[in-house]
Design an enzyme around this catalytic site. Structure first.
Site, PDB file in Angstrom:
ATOM      1  N   GLN A 154       0.063 -10.658   9.256  1.00 43.28           N
ATOM      2  CA  GLN A 154      -0.184  -9.239   9.030  1.00 43.28           C
ATOM      3  C   GLN A 154       0.708  -8.803   7.864  1.00 43.28           C
ATOM      4  O   GLN A 154       1.822  -9.319   7.683  1.00 43.28           O
ATOM      5  CB  GLN A 154       0.151  -8.405  10.270  1.00 43.28           C
ATOM      6  CG  GLN A 154      -0.830  -8.621  11.425  1.00 43.28           C
ATOM      7  CD  GLN A 154      -2.103  -7.806  11.252  1.00 43.28           C
ATOM      8  OE1 GLN A 154      -2.902  -8.103  10.338  1.00 43.28           O
ATOM      9  NE2 GLN A 154      -2.307  -6.825  12.095  1.00 43.28           N
ATOM     10  N   SER A 155       0.231  -7.844   7.066  1.00 43.39           N
ATOM     11  CA  SER A 155       0.933  -7.502   5.833  1.00 43.39           C
ATOM     12  C   SER A 155       2.234  -6.756   6.060  1.00 43.39           C
ATOM     13  O   SER A 155       3.161  -6.857   5.251  1.00 43.39           O
ATOM     14  CB  SER A 155       0.026  -6.657   4.927  1.00 43.39           C
ATOM     15  OG  SER A 155      -1.108  -7.416   4.537  1.00 43.39           O
ATOM     16  N   SER A 156       2.354  -5.975   7.122  1.00 39.82           N
ATOM     17  CA  SER A 156       3.551  -5.171   7.347  1.00 39.82           C
ATOM     18  C   SER A 156       3.858  -5.125   8.830  1.00 39.82           C
ATOM     19  O   SER A 156       3.000  -5.389   9.681  1.00 39.82           O
ATOM     20  CB  SER A 156       3.361  -3.749   6.790  1.00 39.82           C
ATOM     21  OG  SER A 156       2.335  -3.082   7.501  1.00 39.82           O
TER      22      SER A 156
END
Length: 686
Positions: free
Chosen positions: A24-26
């Site tokens: 997941q990006s963040s």
């Protein structure tokens, strides 16, 4: 699925492992977007359906909360690439291409390695074999679209930020001295101590013109400066510590302190190693600058003047360095001397002369840039003395008013520094009272919490004791110093020359006084030294000074001393002249006392007529000449002179004499005989 397995999955693929990559990006997406995470983990069932055993499937999820824009910082992705390179992976699973990489470089590198090792790639849309042209073409297009998607996302976010910034509504991290109110407007910090310390930094820079002098002033007064914690559990809290030079520069460079909203002062770049580099941009490249946006600690014009002053002080900015802040050193015209031939600023060189530091003004631009000759080299002492005398003539009427103003300013600064130290004590006392209330409010039986609160209370009490000791010590040291300064100013207020020549007056203060009145000084060296002084009010004054003596001429005997020796030779010998000159306090060109041989050398070097010739010109006779006139022997003349029968004047330091012509009643021979009987004759030295 059966078709995919039959056409692409082979026994060789099934012998190797299956690797499921989850990302997941963040961290915000990890916490809130749980559905995406579940869909990624669900791909494990696709691998089982294709024929892999459950224990052959390896899940790599160590890159949760990390962006896929670059391979840098993604340990999980690097581990996946390593496993594929070593031929241990039969298939790589990812929900979509963007989960694996949003950078075409990383994506195509993974495709190339998968093609070399015969590794399959599976996403939510299907199974792909990088060895086949069609599958590799589709995967390449997906990677390009993923990178373009990242660009579009950034463009949308950037557009929103710029729109809000151009309206002055974008919420950014604020420097010390400012906070956001309930409506997200920028306002000054409600803490009076924070506001006072910012104002003191700006006022000290306005008075001294040097960021380093501001730091030294804070250190001398034992004052602290706040900084805000940007990350961690104490994010947003203020901590107080010694003032640093970079903090002063941040205050001076930041337009927020001038009441202006700005955006785009810095540009973020990534180097070849993936490290973030922050580049400061010139003002014309800023995205937004809105003056009078909020209340400032200084005006926008004052902020621009501070920037211009800092830029003029920087030695690395430009070839023609302007006047920097006043420094120590004997060069009164530091940064103000201009070459009268080429118009460039002149540099300063120091050297020792008779154990005293003196300055030379040199125009070195042509010599440095083109390898040519030095344009001008002019000794500084005579120029500085003449300019200082001119300044003293102009400063005399304002001496008392200036001294009183300086005294009041010193008192005001000392009072402000004491108030700031007192606020630091008040903050420490508040924290101690708060720790006390927390300790008294806890249940005594809960010893785990009570012990911790008691330790915090004790720590704050120690801080209070230290702060109180610092305040008392600073007051004890400051009171005598302030009184001594006021008394000294009161004594010297009526005499500007005494104040200027007082050894206790720092040279940088003299330079500061000079800069208040003088804009620049142009120097031209020809048959003499021409000094054009341009004052700040617009007046000009020209001085013509003689060229200073150089080399051996500096050691020549002063002309008044030579004239005095010439006059004394009429009545005295060399030894007598040396004694008289020493009694008058005169010295030679090298500063030495006189003696007989030195007077003789000066007399011969300057071709002064000796005493013998001067007496002969007056008609005095030698002993043989007088003996012929008196019809006696030369020893008889000497005897009569010693007995006082005839007069004589010495012409050297060996008692050799010349005699005036005989009068109407010269001594008789019988007198010489009687003298001869009384004492033996001696022959004096000639």
């Amino acid at each position: 699925m059966a078709t995919e397995s039959t056409g692409k999955v082979s026994a060789d693929h099934l012998r190797r492992g299956a690797y499921l990559y989850v990302r997941q990006s963040s961290l915000k997406q990890v916490v809130n977007n749980t559905e995406s995470t579940q869909r990624q983990y669900a791909l494990r069932g696709r691998a089982v359906a294709l024929g892999w055993e459950d224990d052959q499937i390896t899940v790599i999820d160590s890159d949760q909360g990390r962006s896929g824009a670059s391979i840098s910082g993604r340990d999980g992705f690097q581990h996946l690439v390593a496993e594929v390179t070593m031929g241990r992976a039969g298939i790589v699973l990812g929900l979509e291409v963007s989960r694996l990489a949003r950078n075409n470089t990383d994506w195509h590198r993974l495709l190339e390695i998968c093609a070399l090792t015969g590794t399959l790639i599976l996403d939510e849309d299907g199974l792909y074999d990088p060895l086949t042209f069609n599958d590799r073409l589709v995967l390449g297009m997906k990677g390009t679209m993923s990178e373009a998607e990242l660009h579009l996302l950034k463009a949308r976010l950037r557009g929103g930020q710029l729109a809000k910034a151009r309206r002055g509504e974008l919420k950014q991290g604020l420097p010390v001295g400012y906070v956001h109110d309930y409506a997200d407007r920028i306002v000054k910090d409600p803490d009076a101590a924070v506001r006072e310390v910012i104002e003191r930094v700006l006022s000290l820079f306005a008075a001294t013109g040097s960021a380093r002098q501001v730091v030294k002033s804070f250190a001398a007064d034992q004052l602290t400066f706040p900084s805000r914690i940007r990350t961690g559990p104490r994010k947003g809290d203020l901590v107080w510590g010694p003032l640093k030079h970079w903090q002063v520069l941040n205050v001076l460079h930041n337009p927020l302190y001038a009441g202006a909203f700005c955006y785009g002062r810095r540009k973020v770049r990534h180097d070849v190693h993936g490290k973030v580099r922050i580049q400061l941009l010139p003002r014309e490249q800023w995205d937004t600058l809105i003056p009078d946006h909020h209340a400032g600690y200084l005006s926008f014009e004052q902020w621009e003047n501070n920037l211009a002053q800092l830029q003029a002080q920087a030695a690395t900015r430009g070839d023609d360095r302007r006047a920097g802040p006043p420094r120590e050193g004997t060069a009164l015209l530091q940064g103000m001397a201009v070459c009268g031939r080429c118009g460039r600023r002149m540099t300063i060189a120091y050297h020792l002369r008779h154990d005293h530091e003196v300055s030379d003004y040199r125009c070195m631009t042509h010599a440095i840039q083109d390898g040519g000759q030095v344009c001008q080299r002019i000794p500084g002492p005579s120029i500085e003395a003449a300019v200082a005398e001119l300044l003293l003539q102009m400063l005399t009427p304002l001496a008392v008013e200036t001294a009183l103003t300086v005294s009041d300013e010193i008192t005001a600064r000392a009072t402000e520094a004491d108030r700031m130290r007192t606020t630091h004590l008040q903050r420490a006392q508040y924290r101690a009272d708060l720790a006390k209330r927390r300790y008294l409010a806890v249940d005594p039986d809960n010893r785990l919490v009570a012990d911790s609160l008691e330790a915090d209370w004790n720590a704050t009490l120690r801080e209070v004791a230290i702060a109180r000791t610092d305040v008392e010590r600073a007051r004890t040291l400051a009171a005598p110093r302030q009184q001594a300064t006021r008394e000294q100013l009161a004594r010297l207020a009526g005499d500007v020359k005494a104040l200027w020549h007082d050894p206790a007056t720092p040279m940088r203060e003299r330079k500061r006084i000079a800069r208040l009145l003088i804009k620049d000084v142009t120097l031209i060296k020809d048959d003499d030294i021409t000094v054009h002084v341009r004052f700040s009010a617009g007046q000009t004054h020209t001085l013509h000074l003689p060229l200073p003596l150089g080399g051996g001429k500096l050691w020549q005997t002063p002309r008044p001393v030579v004239a005095a020796i010439d006059e004394l030779l009429e009545h005295h010998t060399d030894a007598e002249i040396a004694d008289i000159l020493n009694q008058r306090g005169l010295t030679s060109g090298k500063g030495c006392s006189f003696h007989r041989l030195l007077v003789r050398d000066i007399r011969e070097n300057y071709q002064l007529r000796n005493r013998h010739d001067r007496l002969r010109d007056r008609g005095l006779l030698t002993a043989p000449e007088l003996a012929v006139l008196l019809d006696v022997s030369v020893p008889t003349v000497w005897k009569w002179h010693r007995a006082g029968l005839i007069e004589g004047e010495k012409y050297n330091d060996k008692n050799a004499c010349l005699y005036p012509p005989p009068g109407p009643n010269p001594p008789r021979v019988q007198q010489g005989i009687r003298l001869d009987r009384r004492r033996p004759a001696t022959t004096p030295s000639k």
